[in-house]
Structure formats: structure tokens, C-alpha cells
Design a protein around this motif. Sequence first.
Motif, mmCIF file in Angstrom:
data_model
loop_
_atom_site.group_PDB
_atom_site.id
_atom_site.type_symbol
_atom_site.label_atom_id
_atom_site.label_comp_id
_atom_site.label_asym_id
_atom_site.label_seq_id
_atom_site.Cartn_x
_atom_site.Cartn_y
_atom_site.Cartn_z
ATOM 1 N N PRO A 35 0.802 -1.226 0.000
ATOM 2 C CA PRO A 35 0.000 0.000 0.000
ATOM 3 C C PRO A 35 0.832 1.273 0.000
ATOM 4 O O PRO A 35 0.324 2.354 -0.336
ATOM 5 N N SER A 36 2.115 1.157 0.357
ATOM 6 C CA SER A 36 2.960 2.360 0.387
ATOM 7 C C SER A 36 3.384 2.803 -1.009
ATOM 8 O O SER A 36 3.695 3.978 -1.223
ATOM 9 N N LEU A 37 3.373 1.894 -1.967
ATOM 10 C CA LEU A 37 3.927 2.223 -3.287
ATOM 11 C C LEU A 37 3.085 3.227 -4.075
ATOM 12 O O LEU A 37 3.658 4.102 -4.742
ATOM 13 N N PRO A 38 1.746 3.145 -4.084
ATOM 14 C CA PRO A 38 0.988 4.152 -4.837
ATOM 15 C C PRO A 38 1.197 5.586 -4.346
ATOM 16 O O PRO A 38 0.811 6.536 -5.034
ATOM 17 N N GLU A 39 1.810 5.738 -3.162
ATOM 18 C CA GLU A 39 2.068 7.076 -2.643
ATOM 19 C C GLU A 39 3.362 7.675 -3.224
ATOM 20 O O GLU A 39 3.624 8.869 -3.036
ATOM 21 N N LEU A 40 4.139 6.839 -3.913
ATOM 22 C CA LEU A 40 5.407 7.329 -4.470
ATOM 23 C C LEU A 40 5.142 7.854 -5.877
ATOM 24 O O LEU A 40 5.472 7.236 -6.883
ATOM 25 N N SER A 41 4.565 9.036 -5.935
ATOM 26 C CA SER A 41 4.016 9.560 -7.189
ATOM 27 C C SER A 41 5.064 9.866 -8.250
ATOM 28 O O SER A 41 4.724 10.074 -9.408
ATOM 29 N N ARG A 42 6.342 9.898 -7.876
ATOM 30 C CA ARG A 42 7.379 10.207 -8.862
ATOM 31 C C ARG A 42 8.004 8.962 -9.493
ATOM 32 O O ARG A 42 8.924 9.084 -10.305
ATOM 33 N N LEU A 43 7.519 7.786 -9.128
ATOM 34 C CA LEU A 43 8.074 6.557 -9.695
ATOM 35 C C LEU A 43 7.911 6.544 -11.213
ATOM 36 O O LEU A 43 6.835 6.841 -11.730
ATOM 37 N N THR A 44 8.980 6.163 -11.909
ATOM 38 C CA THR A 44 8.904 5.982 -13.365
ATOM 39 C C THR A 44 9.028 4.517 -13.755
ATOM 40 O O THR A 44 8.571 4.112 -14.816
ATOM 41 N N ARG A 45 9.646 3.706 -12.909
ATOM 42 C CA ARG A 45 9.811 2.280 -13.215
ATOM 43 C C ARG A 45 9.649 1.480 -11.933
ATOM 44 O O ARG A 45 10.364 1.715 -10.957
ATOM 45 N N LEU A 46 8.710 0.527 -11.963
ATOM 46 C CA LEU A 46 8.413 -0.301 -10.792
ATOM 47 C C LEU A 46 8.427 -1.770 -11.224
ATOM 48 O O LEU A 46 7.662 -2.163 -12.102
#
Length: 658
Positions: free
Chosen positions: A138-149
Motif C-alpha cells: 500500500p505504500s507504493l501508490p504514494e510514491l508519485s514520482r516513480l517511473t519504473r516499478l
Amino acid sequence: MGVFSKNGFVLWISLSVMVVSLNRQVDSEPTQDKQALLAFISQVPHENRVRWNASDSACDWVGVQCDANRSSIYSLRLPGVGLVGQIPENTIGKLTQLRVLSLRSNRLSGGLPADFSDLTLLRNLYLQDNRFSGEFPPSLPELSRLTRLDLSSNNFTGPIPFAVNNLTHLTGLFLQNNGFQGTLPSISQSSLVNFSVANNSLNGSIPASLTRFPASSFAGNLALCGGPLPPCSPFFPSPAPTPKTTPTPQIPSRKKSKKLSTAAIVAISVGSALIFLLLLLILFLCLRRHQRGQPAKSPKPPATTRSAAAAGADPGTSSSKDDVTGGSVEGERNKLVFFGGGIYSFDLEDLLRASAEVLGKGSVGTSYKAVLEEGTTVVVKRLKDVVVTKKEFESQMEILGKIKHDNVVPLRAYYYSKDEKLLVYDFMAAGSLSALLHGSRGSGRTPLNWDNRMRIALSTARGLAHLHVSGKVVHGNIKASNVLLRADQDGCLADVGLNLLFGSSTPPNRVAGYHAPEVVETRKVTFKSDVYSFGVLVLELLTGKSPNQASLGEEGIDLPRWVQSVVREEWTAEVFDVELMRYHNSEEEMVQLLQIAMACVSTVPDQRPDMPDVVRMIEEINRGETDDGLRQSSDEPSKGSDGHTPSQSRTPPHSVTP
């Protein structure tokens, strides 16, 4: 004296400047980040390649990069360093200036700590090839600057949340080889270029926003449909009593024939009076024949329905005719043609009535598990994009139907019509190597042990050697999902020799991850390209890594090159699947099999060994072991054409250097 005092004052000033400069350098050390990393490495077991000295600057540690001022850590890369267990709270989550985080190819497990949501500047996150579990973090959708996951090849389960749309800068999203369930959310980022959810447990139709991606991005989800995959509709339709005036493209059935015959009689009958007169005529004829001592017979309808018994066909061959076509030639054309001397006794109509379950949607078609009314279970493969003529199709089927070997799934029957091409195979209840090797690696998983991996490698090699030597057939599509397992864990090759049905324009992505380099250019498969694909399959057995995943790292290299890069750095032990690490007495065998696999994946076709030589080399690894007979060496690398194992020879095979 005054001069000396002046010089002393200048010296004192210079020393002061140096001290201030040194103090500034000390102050520029990322102290808080350093403490967080020391806490991380002290709480997570790891191998000795991570040697962080607390007395050195964190910016000089292996895998750590700082910004220009050396005041904060912006990149942490620790791929394949043997990290084991969960990531603790208050460690990596404290690196708030982090831009790149790579922890791929370790043995990290559990979920991600909640404080990962503090990594708000993170651009690239690589967590593939670990043992992470639980639902989508659930923490990942908060990392709005991610370009590659990249979360591929883990044990994540549950739904893929719609909140992924919060990652508005994503260019690459890799979720394949997990256990995600439910429907796919509509992921609408226009920036998304690379995307894969292959080999999960997703269902339902593919959202319109994702249909621009290829079918390989969704492969391995048995209940996904629509978009680049086949439409969301059942394969075995119920026959409908709709009258036709032109030949129907659907597979005919006897039940349908009777209703169409009645409709035809009604169509040519004019009014109820004519029907009544016809019935009187039939009754009159029956009475006359009865008076002559003959059994009464009903008149034949204009179009005759033939059964296998009426046609005098082979015991294993049946045909069903569409009444609207009229002649017997069409009845011969629309039939189920069997091989193998009548092992099965069902016809096309029985197959149409069978209950069907989708087993998988592959590059050449969709496979169904069909359970017939009398209890027989078979696999029906519905081919797509076949381009050859009927004569060419039937000729290839005749060749494939004659192949008999314990390690090749036999072709039992086929059906050909303009709009449908069906193949019938035995059902293998143990499933595929892909499912066994890459299935959920959670706590309930039974690992594939070393003896079984060796057994699968050797038996599959024997089957392929038989195809090449005795059958003169190129397999053309070797991959883990096309290696089916018998109850004794022997591997059996499926989908043999189907590439010829799709012409020279066959796209190389039919065997993505397994195809030899020359296949990309020529689009033609050969015995040597089969050897390359087999080598990749063996590397998959040894490493536990799927070669058709989007990437094995940030650079997206393929499996053979990844293995070469690891071995080149003298980290050979890092190549092998972590599930094999407990077999300490078999390390030499693993290395020998690795050498054979690397010989098979040589980029130059002529430098690859032939399959009979590959069989002998694998048998050489296990020379002298007599536990089950499988590992005995013999002069003949493959089993006889009758499908039985030749008598075992206890003479050591010829020595072959891989």
C-alpha cells in the motif's frame, strides 16, 4: 621578530582555513543515512560481499552513491548479494533523498515496511526475483514520482489496486510471475511503455486502456480475455437449430444435422396438405413392406448423416456431416482423424458436448481440458493463425501422428475445417514444468528438488533427441510451459512441430526468451535453434528464473547473458536457484549441467552440440548411479521408436567434454 610574528599569523590563518574545510567535509557526511544503512545491514542476514566499514564514508560503500555534495544518498543498488528475510522499519525508509533502489535477485520476504511511503523522491524501484508476499504494497501508490516499478517474480497476492493510477509518471510496470488475483484495473497512464502482468491468476476482460500491449503481457492468466487475447466467449458452443442455405463455418454435429434435415423438409413442403399426403405415402409403403415380410424402414432424408459405424471407418475415426452441404464428400472432409489404433472411441459430436476448461492460452492457440460424457479426459488445442493449405496441414499431422516416444506427448487426433483446426492430446494431470518451477514460492510450496530437475533435464533431452534423429522433426517452440510432467516426474515435450503450420512469417515472440539469435533474423527454426532453446530451458531449471519475464535486471538482459555475467565475476554459486542451495553434495553436478547448458546457448549455431551428444553429456554427469535406471548411460541417447526404453547398458558412455 615582527616579521616572524607576521609569518606566524599567516600560518595560523592557513591552518584555521584547513580545519574549517575539514570540518565542512565531516559535516557533509550523510550521517543519518549512514546510520539507517548500518541498522539495515546489521538486521538483515547477507553474504560477505557487502563489506561496509563504519569508519569509512557511506558514500564510498559498495552499492551506495551520494549526491555531488556527499550530503545524502540518492542510489542504493544491492542486487544478488544474498539478503535474506524482511526489510526492517526505520532503515531504508529513512533514506528520504533516495532516487534509485535495487534489491533484486535476493531472498527478501514478507511485505514492504510502511515507511517506504517516505521515499517520495524515488524514481526507480527494482524488487524482482525475491520472496516478497502479501498484497500489493500500500505504500507504493504514494510514491508519485516513480517511473519504473518492478515487482516481478515474487509471491504477491490479492488484487492490483486502482491506486496504481496515482503513479502518473510510470513508464514501466512489471508485475508478472506473482499470484495477483481479481480483475485488472483500468491503468490509464499514457506514459506507460513497458507493462506485464503475465503468469498471475487474474480474470475478466482486459481494460481498453491496456489493449495496446501485446498478448505476452497478459499470458499465463487462464481467465483473462479480450483485447490482444481471444474474445471473452466459450469455445464449445451449443449446437443451434438454425436453418442455413449456405455452408456453415461452425463444426457440424449430428444433433444439428437432424434438426436441419427437418427444416429442409419443411422448407420444400408446401402447406400442411402436402405433408399429410407424404405421411400417407410413407404409411402405405411401410404396410406393403410389412406384408412382404421385410422390416419397415424410414425413408432417408435428402442429406445423409453418417456415423463412424455406418461409414465403415477405422475404429478410432468418426465423422459428422452438415446436412446443408448435401454430398458425402463434405462428410469426409469434416471429420475427426485419429492416430494410434483406436485408443480413444469418441467422435466429433462427443467432443462438442464435452465440458471444457481453459488450461492456457499460448502462442499457437488455446488449450482446453475436455471431459467427455463417458469420463474420458483429453486436451484439445484450438490453433489460431494457421496459414498452410489443407493438404500441407494434413501432411504435417501425418508426420506428427507417427512420433511415438515416452518423452513426447503423442498427437491422438486432429480436425480440419476452413474455420477450425483442432488437435487432441493426452491429458497430463501433473501439469507443466513452468507451473511447477515458477508457482507460488510461499511457505506451502514444495520445492522442486535437484534429483527431479536432473530427471526432467535428461528425459526432455531424450525426447528432443528422438525428434531430431528418428522423427527428423524440429520442435520449434521449446519452453517450460511446453514441458509436461508424467506421474514419475519425467518431462514430455508438447506442441511438437507446429511452427510449420504458421509459415515463414512466424513472429519470433512465439518463443520469446527461448529463441536463438538467428531465429530473430531468419524467422526459421532448425535443429540447432532447438538446441539453443533447450539450453535456455536447462538454465531455467538451474537458476529458477523465467527467461520470458520482462527483464532480469534494469538493463533487460536475457537469461544466458545474465548467467555469463555472473559466472564472469566468479560468483557462480549466485547463478543457482536458492532452493538448490541445500543440496551441498550435488554442487559439482550443478556446475557440470551449467557447462552443458552454456554450450547449448552458444551464439554461433555450429558451436552448439547435437542433441544426442547433449543426452550423453547429461548421462555422463550421473554415470554409475543405479537408483531408478533413469541416469544409466547407454549407447542410444533416446528411446526406441516404439516408445519403450531400450535395454540399459552399464558400460560408461563415451567421455564428452562440455
